[in-house]
Design a protein around this motif. Structure first.
Motif, PDB file in Angstrom:
ATOM      1  N   LEU A 189       9.043  -7.263   7.729  1.00 33.09           N
ATOM      2  CA  LEU A 189      10.410  -7.588   8.141  1.00 33.09           C
ATOM      3  C   LEU A 189      10.468  -8.886   8.938  1.00 33.09           C
ATOM      4  CD1 LEU A 189      13.370  -6.736   8.191  1.00 33.09           C
ATOM      5  CD2 LEU A 189      12.861  -5.448  10.252  1.00 33.09           C
ATOM      6  N   ASP A 190       9.498  -9.094   9.830  1.00 38.65           N
ATOM      7  CA  ASP A 190       9.486 -10.320  10.638  1.00 38.65           C
ATOM      8  C   ASP A 190       9.391 -11.562   9.767  1.00 38.65           C
ATOM      9  OD1 ASP A 190       9.597  -8.770  12.945  1.00 38.65           O
ATOM     10  OD2 ASP A 190       7.409  -8.708  13.131  1.00 38.65           O
ATOM     11  N   CYS A 191       8.494 -11.547   8.803  1.00 42.81           N
ATOM     12  CA  CYS A 191       8.317 -12.710   7.927  1.00 42.81           C
ATOM     13  C   CYS A 191       9.527 -12.909   7.016  1.00 42.81           C
ATOM     14  CB  CYS A 191       7.044 -12.573   7.100  1.00 42.81           C
ATOM     15  SG  CYS A 191       5.544 -12.705   8.092  1.00 42.81           S
ATOM     16  N   PHE A 192      10.109 -11.805   6.537  1.00 41.43           N
ATOM     17  CA  PHE A 192      11.292 -11.914   5.696  1.00 41.43           C
ATOM     18  C   PHE A 192      12.437 -12.571   6.464  1.00 41.43           C
ATOM     19  CE2 PHE A 192      15.322 -10.331   4.086  1.00 41.43           C
ATOM     20  CZ  PHE A 192      15.239 -10.689   2.746  1.00 41.43           C
ATOM     21  N   ASN A 193      12.646 -12.149   7.705  1.00 41.70           N
ATOM     22  CA  ASN A 193      13.706 -12.752   8.519  1.00 41.70           C
ATOM     23  C   ASN A 193      13.419 -14.217   8.797  1.00 41.70           C
ATOM     24  OD1 ASN A 193      15.487 -10.585   8.730  1.00 41.70           O
ATOM     25  ND2 ASN A 193      14.406  -9.736  10.475  1.00 41.70           N
ATOM     26  N   LYS A 194      12.159 -14.552   9.036  1.00 46.64           N
ATOM     27  CA  LYS A 194      11.792 -15.943   9.303  1.00 46.64           C
ATOM     28  C   LYS A 194      12.017 -16.817   8.062  1.00 46.64           C
ATOM     29  CE  LYS A 194       7.504 -17.137   9.385  1.00 46.64           C
ATOM     30  NZ  LYS A 194       6.076 -17.281   9.691  1.00 46.64           N
ATOM     31  N   ILE A 195      11.606 -16.333   6.902  1.00 46.76           N
ATOM     32  CA  ILE A 195      11.743 -17.098   5.666  1.00 46.76           C
ATOM     33  C   ILE A 195      13.210 -17.280   5.285  1.00 46.76           C
ATOM     34  CG2 ILE A 195      11.329 -17.030   3.178  1.00 46.76           C
ATOM     35  CD1 ILE A 195       8.660 -15.629   3.842  1.00 46.76           C
ATOM     36  N   CYS A 217      18.176  -1.794   7.352  1.00 46.24           N
ATOM     37  CA  CYS A 217      18.710  -2.342   6.111  1.00 46.24           C
ATOM     38  C   CYS A 217      17.759  -2.183   4.923  1.00 46.24           C
ATOM     39  CB  CYS A 217      19.014  -3.828   6.277  1.00 46.24           C
ATOM     40  SG  CYS A 217      20.244  -4.188   7.521  1.00 46.24           S
ATOM     41  N   PHE A 218      16.518  -1.795   5.180  1.00 51.84           N
ATOM     42  CA  PHE A 218      15.504  -1.801   4.132  1.00 51.84           C
ATOM     43  C   PHE A 218      14.758  -0.481   4.055  1.00 51.84           C
ATOM     44  CE2 PHE A 218      15.845  -6.139   5.752  1.00 51.84           C
ATOM     45  CZ  PHE A 218      16.133  -6.833   4.587  1.00 51.84           C
ATOM     46  N   HIS A 219      14.221  -0.213   2.879  1.00 49.88           N
ATOM     47  CA  HIS A 219      13.221   0.832   2.719  1.00 49.88           C
ATOM     48  C   HIS A 219      11.884   0.144   2.958  1.00 49.88           C
ATOM     49  CE1 HIS A 219      15.803   3.984   1.162  1.00 49.88           C
ATOM     50  NE2 HIS A 219      16.375   3.094   0.375  1.00 49.88           N
ATOM     51  N   PRO A 278       0.819   0.914   6.144  1.00 48.11           N
ATOM     52  CA  PRO A 278       0.722  -0.556   6.269  1.00 48.11           C
ATOM     53  C   PRO A 278       0.135  -1.185   5.009  1.00 48.11           C
ATOM     54  CG  PRO A 278      -0.229   0.532   8.189  1.00 48.11           C
ATOM     55  CD  PRO A 278       0.058   1.602   7.189  1.00 48.11           C
ATOM     56  N   GLU A 279       0.714  -2.285   4.611  1.00 48.88           N
ATOM     57  CA  GLU A 279       0.222  -3.066   3.484  1.00 48.88           C
ATOM     58  C   GLU A 279       0.075  -4.507   3.942  1.00 48.88           C
ATOM     59  OE1 GLU A 279       2.235  -2.498  -0.225  1.00 48.88           O
ATOM     60  OE2 GLU A 279       2.742  -0.429   0.276  1.00 48.88           O
ATOM     61  N   LEU A 280      -0.598  -5.293   3.164  1.00 52.00           N
ATOM     62  CA  LEU A 280      -0.859  -6.677   3.527  1.00 52.00           C
ATOM     63  C   LEU A 280       0.379  -7.536   3.293  1.00 52.00           C
ATOM     64  CD1 LEU A 280      -3.060  -8.636   4.503  1.00 52.00           C
ATOM     65  CD2 LEU A 280      -3.551  -9.100   2.108  1.00 52.00           C
ATOM     66  N   CYS A 281       0.912  -8.124   4.362  1.00 47.94           N
ATOM     67  CA  CYS A 281       2.040  -9.046   4.249  1.00 47.94           C
ATOM     68  C   CYS A 281       1.511 -10.351   3.672  1.00 47.94           C
ATOM     69  CB  CYS A 281       2.666  -9.287   5.619  1.00 47.94           C
ATOM     70  SG  CYS A 281       3.942 -10.562   5.621  1.00 47.94           S
ATOM     71  N   ILE A 296       8.572  -4.576   3.114  1.00 46.63           N
ATOM     72  CA  ILE A 296       9.863  -4.229   2.526  1.00 46.63           C
ATOM     73  C   ILE A 296       9.650  -3.816   1.081  1.00 46.63           C
ATOM     74  CG2 ILE A 296      12.104  -5.135   1.835  1.00 46.63           C
ATOM     75  CD1 ILE A 296      11.895  -7.019   4.272  1.00 46.63           C
ATOM     76  N   ILE A 297      10.157  -2.638   0.737  1.00 45.92           N
ATOM     77  CA  ILE A 297      10.103  -2.161  -0.640  1.00 45.92           C
ATOM     78  C   ILE A 297      11.370  -2.579  -1.377  1.00 45.92           C
ATOM     79  CG2 ILE A 297      10.042  -0.108  -2.101  1.00 45.92           C
ATOM     80  CD1 ILE A 297       8.391   1.219   0.125  1.00 45.92           C
ATOM     81  N   CYS A 298      12.528  -2.303  -0.763  1.00 41.62           N
ATOM     82  CA  CYS A 298      13.800  -2.719  -1.354  1.00 41.62           C
ATOM     83  C   CYS A 298      14.895  -2.635  -0.287  1.00 41.62           C
ATOM     84  CB  CYS A 298      14.163  -1.880  -2.575  1.00 41.62           C
ATOM     85  SG  CYS A 298      14.487  -0.158  -2.219  1.00 41.62           S
ATOM     86  N   VAL A 299      16.039  -3.217  -0.601  1.00 41.43           N
ATOM     87  CA  VAL A 299      17.197  -3.181   0.293  1.00 41.43           C
ATOM     88  C   VAL A 299      17.951  -1.881   0.039  1.00 41.43           C
ATOM     89  CG1 VAL A 299      19.348  -4.340   0.920  1.00 41.43           C
ATOM     90  CG2 VAL A 299      17.382  -5.684   0.179  1.00 41.43           C
TER      91      VAL A 299
END
Length: 66
Positions: A6-12, A21-23, A28-31, A41-44
């Protein structure tokens, strides 16, 4: 599809979405952006897509007097 935390998605995307807002993945998986093991994030969630569409479409009418 790229997997981002989520942090990287918001930054990008230049946004400030909350985790509601997300599933997110249960384990933990590798960002792919930061390289850390975090829930990604799997999906919105559909209700947030509908709410965002509704707000974008009809918010211009909220400030107008009829």
């Amino acid at each position: 599809m790229a997997e981002f935390c989520l942090d990287c998605f918001n930054k990008i995307s230049g946004s400030a979405y909350s985790p509601r807002c997300f599933h997110l993945s249960k384990k933990p998986e590798l960002c792919e952006e930061c390289g850390e093991w975090k829930p990604v994030i799997i999906c919105v969630k559909r209700r947030y897509l509908v709410a965002e569409w509704f707000y974008e479409r009809f918010s211009s009418f909220a400030g107008k007097d009829t």
